[in-house]
Design a protein around this motif. Structure first.
Motif, mmCIF file in Angstrom:
data_model
loop_
_atom_site.group_PDB
_atom_site.id
_atom_site.type_symbol
_atom_site.label_atom_id
_atom_site.label_comp_id
_atom_site.label_asym_id
_atom_site.label_seq_id
_atom_site.Cartn_x
_atom_site.Cartn_y
_atom_site.Cartn_z
ATOM 1 N N GLN A 286 -76.580 -6.384 -23.274
ATOM 2 C CA GLN A 286 -77.597 -6.754 -23.924
ATOM 3 C C GLN A 286 -78.706 -6.821 -23.666
ATOM 4 O O GLN A 286 -79.626 -6.198 -23.797
ATOM 5 C CB GLN A 286 -77.490 -7.394 -25.487
ATOM 6 C CG GLN A 286 -78.708 -7.168 -26.867
ATOM 7 C CD GLN A 286 -77.963 -8.023 -27.332
ATOM 8 O OE1 GLN A 286 -77.565 -9.333 -27.308
ATOM 9 N NE2 GLN A 286 -78.500 -8.017 -29.148
ATOM 10 N N ARG A 287 -79.157 -7.711 -22.736
ATOM 11 C CA ARG A 287 -80.663 -7.728 -22.382
ATOM 12 C C ARG A 287 -81.241 -6.355 -21.093
ATOM 13 O O ARG A 287 -81.561 -5.494 -21.379
ATOM 14 C CB ARG A 287 -80.624 -8.934 -21.817
ATOM 15 C CG ARG A 287 -80.747 -10.151 -21.841
ATOM 16 C CD ARG A 287 -81.468 -11.383 -21.243
ATOM 17 N NE ARG A 287 -80.357 -11.016 -20.189
ATOM 18 C CZ ARG A 287 -79.803 -12.403 -19.972
ATOM 19 N NH1 ARG A 287 -78.717 -12.523 -20.839
ATOM 20 N NH2 ARG A 287 -78.611 -11.853 -18.158
ATOM 21 N N LEU A 288 -79.860 -6.580 -20.307
ATOM 22 C CA LEU A 288 -80.042 -4.479 -19.755
ATOM 23 C C LEU A 288 -80.366 -3.530 -20.403
ATOM 24 O O LEU A 288 -81.297 -2.927 -19.973
ATOM 25 C CB LEU A 288 -78.685 -4.441 -18.900
ATOM 26 C CG LEU A 288 -78.856 -5.029 -17.634
ATOM 27 C CD1 LEU A 288 -77.240 -5.325 -16.627
ATOM 28 C CD2 LEU A 288 -80.157 -5.830 -16.686
ATOM 29 N N ARG A 289 -79.446 -2.968 -21.064
ATOM 30 C CA ARG A 289 -79.841 -1.490 -21.782
ATOM 31 C C ARG A 289 -80.720 -1.801 -22.309
ATOM 32 O O ARG A 289 -81.604 -0.656 -23.389
ATOM 33 C CB ARG A 289 -78.532 -1.904 -23.068
ATOM 34 C CG ARG A 289 -77.125 -1.217 -22.287
ATOM 35 C CD ARG A 289 -76.416 -1.710 -24.022
ATOM 36 N NE ARG A 289 -75.072 -0.957 -23.180
ATOM 37 C CZ ARG A 289 -73.894 -2.122 -23.216
ATOM 38 N NH1 ARG A 289 -73.785 -3.063 -24.165
ATOM 39 N NH2 ARG A 289 -72.680 -1.415 -22.305
ATOM 40 N N ALA A 290 -81.445 -3.426 -23.110
ATOM 41 C CA ALA A 290 -82.995 -3.022 -23.736
ATOM 42 C C ALA A 290 -84.167 -2.116 -22.979
ATOM 43 O O ALA A 290 -84.725 -1.452 -23.657
ATOM 44 C CB ALA A 290 -83.177 -4.381 -24.202
ATOM 45 N N GLY A 291 -83.974 -3.001 -21.546
ATOM 46 C CA GLY A 291 -85.335 -2.579 -20.687
ATOM 47 C C GLY A 291 -84.810 -0.881 -20.433
ATOM 48 O O GLY A 291 -85.238 -0.621 -18.991
ATOM 49 N N PHE A 292 -83.482 -0.246 -20.023
ATOM 50 C CA PHE A 292 -82.417 0.543 -19.309
ATOM 51 C C PHE A 292 -83.679 1.956 -19.456
ATOM 52 O O PHE A 292 -83.032 2.775 -20.662
ATOM 53 C CB PHE A 292 -81.050 0.451 -18.911
ATOM 54 C CG PHE A 292 -80.357 1.384 -18.069
ATOM 55 C CD1 PHE A 292 -80.248 0.968 -16.974
ATOM 56 C CD2 PHE A 292 -80.015 3.000 -18.420
ATOM 57 C CE1 PHE A 292 -79.707 1.596 -16.249
ATOM 58 C CE2 PHE A 292 -79.867 4.039 -17.863
ATOM 59 C CZ PHE A 292 -79.458 3.175 -16.552
ATOM 60 N N ALA A 293 -83.375 2.575 -18.783
ATOM 61 C CA ALA A 293 -83.511 3.889 -18.465
ATOM 62 C C ALA A 293 -83.471 4.576 -17.606
ATOM 63 O O ALA A 293 -83.366 4.242 -16.322
ATOM 64 C CB ALA A 293 -85.250 4.242 -17.977
ATOM 65 N N PRO A 294 -82.523 5.982 -17.372
ATOM 66 C CA PRO A 294 -81.854 6.308 -16.359
ATOM 67 C C PRO A 294 -82.747 7.234 -14.956
ATOM 68 O O PRO A 294 -83.980 6.970 -15.550
ATOM 69 C CB PRO A 294 -81.404 7.655 -16.741
ATOM 70 C CG PRO A 294 -81.482 7.131 -18.321
ATOM 71 C CD PRO A 294 -81.917 6.654 -18.735
ATOM 72 N N ALA A 295 -82.535 6.631 -14.070
ATOM 73 C CA ALA A 295 -83.024 6.372 -13.338
ATOM 74 C C ALA A 295 -82.505 7.392 -12.337
ATOM 75 O O ALA A 295 -81.264 7.346 -12.163
ATOM 76 C CB ALA A 295 -84.189 4.980 -12.643
ATOM 77 N N PRO A 296 -83.199 7.668 -10.872
ATOM 78 C CA PRO A 296 -82.592 8.581 -9.658
ATOM 79 C C PRO A 296 -82.226 7.699 -9.072
ATOM 80 O O PRO A 296 -82.970 6.589 -8.716
ATOM 81 C CB PRO A 296 -83.544 9.257 -8.790
ATOM 82 C CG PRO A 296 -84.423 9.209 -9.890
ATOM 83 C CD PRO A 296 -84.665 8.157 -10.967
ATOM 84 N N LEU A 297 -81.235 7.857 -8.238
ATOM 85 C CA LEU A 297 -80.316 6.559 -6.780
ATOM 86 C C LEU A 297 -80.310 7.364 -5.749
ATOM 87 O O LEU A 297 -79.205 8.224 -5.966
ATOM 88 C CB LEU A 297 -78.882 6.038 -7.619
ATOM 89 C CG LEU A 297 -78.081 5.788 -6.896
ATOM 90 C CD1 LEU A 297 -79.227 3.983 -6.585
ATOM 91 C CD2 LEU A 297 -76.539 5.046 -7.157
ATOM 92 N N ALA A 298 -80.539 6.991 -4.882
ATOM 93 C CA ALA A 298 -80.610 7.480 -3.569
ATOM 94 C C ALA A 298 -79.554 6.878 -2.673
ATOM 95 O O ALA A 298 -78.817 6.049 -2.920
ATOM 96 C CB ALA A 298 -81.343 7.068 -2.629
ATOM 97 N N ILE A 299 -77.915 7.959 -2.260
ATOM 98 C CA ILE A 299 -77.057 7.877 -1.567
ATOM 99 C C ILE A 299 -77.403 8.726 -0.374
ATOM 100 O O ILE A 299 -78.146 9.862 0.022
ATOM 101 C CB ILE A 299 -76.233 8.851 -2.162
ATOM 102 C CG1 ILE A 299 -75.866 8.407 -4.002
ATOM 103 C CG2 ILE A 299 -74.554 8.459 -1.304
ATOM 104 C CD1 ILE A 299 -75.657 6.756 -4.653
ATOM 105 N N ALA A 300 -76.885 7.109 0.521
ATOM 106 C CA ALA A 300 -77.803 7.495 1.705
ATOM 107 C C ALA A 300 -76.096 7.844 3.172
ATOM 108 O O ALA A 300 -77.204 8.114 4.257
ATOM 109 C CB ALA A 300 -78.532 6.989 2.439
ATOM 110 N N GLY A 301 -75.875 7.358 2.489
ATOM 111 C CA GLY A 301 -74.400 7.467 3.119
ATOM 112 C C GLY A 301 -72.826 7.171 3.031
ATOM 113 O O GLY A 301 -73.218 6.604 1.805
ATOM 114 N N LEU A 302 -72.528 7.506 3.880
ATOM 115 C CA LEU A 302 -70.708 6.528 3.359
ATOM 116 C C LEU A 302 -70.543 5.945 4.507
ATOM 117 O O LEU A 302 -71.248 5.773 5.707
ATOM 118 C CB LEU A 302 -69.875 7.575 3.024
ATOM 119 C CG LEU A 302 -69.951 9.080 2.683
ATOM 120 C CD1 LEU A 302 -69.110 10.062 2.686
ATOM 121 C CD2 LEU A 302 -70.341 8.244 0.772
ATOM 122 N N ALA A 303 -69.683 4.978 3.776
ATOM 123 C CA ALA A 303 -69.350 3.936 5.102
ATOM 124 C C ALA A 303 -67.723 2.982 4.822
ATOM 125 O O ALA A 303 -67.254 3.512 3.276
ATOM 126 C CB ALA A 303 -69.881 2.664 5.165
#
Length: 171
Positions: free
Chosen positions: A132-149
């Motif tokens: 509930q706390r996180l949803r209150a301030g959440f906005a979709p955002a880009p996520l950098a995927i730098a590689g695989l491991a």
């Protein structure tokens, strides 16, 4: 070659990793938090796949990194995650799953639900309160995927096998 199962994860760009790992350290029970923030592609591959897996991960990362975004807060029952959307990462995972069909554990052979776990193994009411706390301030955002491991699962902590950066990415 080790007898430990292999885990495959996507690696985040440094800034995104710092934010996600800080969230995980803040909300994941400290005594259970044995690995940093991660996005699991496969949770339990047979160790016999290590040579072929390495070749396939190296080939898959010769291109630019796939686009991704943090798309929402999800309820994990006794925890909380951040949903990840990435058509490119899903296609890459599908290709690997097809290549290893018949060798995948049940949890890896079903539908993939990409997410970053930031809280787990807590009381459901505590998880719902964080969501509930996180949803209150959440906005979709880009996520950098730098590689695989790839990693060896050692019953708690993981042992790094190898990192595979996407072309031009820092990991």
């Amino acid at each position: 070659m080790s007898a430990a199962p292999i885990i495959v994860t996507a690696l985040f760009g440094p800034a995104d990793f710092a934010k996600l790992d800080a969230l995980r350290r803040q909300h994941y029970p400290a005594e259970r938090n044995q690995v940093p923030a991660h996005l699991t592609l496969f949770a339990h591959l047979p160790p016999s796949l290590e040579p072929e897996l390495g070749r396939r991960l190296a080939a898959a990362t010769t291109t630019a990194a796939p686009r991704a975004r943090l798309a929402g807060v999800i309820d994990l029952g006794s925890g909380t995650g951040l949903r990840v959307e990435s058509e490119g990462l899903e296609a890459l995972r599908d290709d690997l799953a097809d290549a290893f069909r018949g060798l995948l554990a049940m949890q890896d052979s079903g539908p993939w639900h990409p997410h970053v776990t930031i809280q787990n193994k807590v009381e459901p009411r505590d998880a719902r309160a964080l969501q509930q706390r996180l949803r209150a301030g959440f906005a979709p955002a880009p996520l950098a995927i730098a590689g695989l491991a790839s990693w060896r699962y050692l019953g708690g902590p993981w042992q790094a096998i190898r990192r595979y950066p996407f072309r031009g990415a820092r990991v």
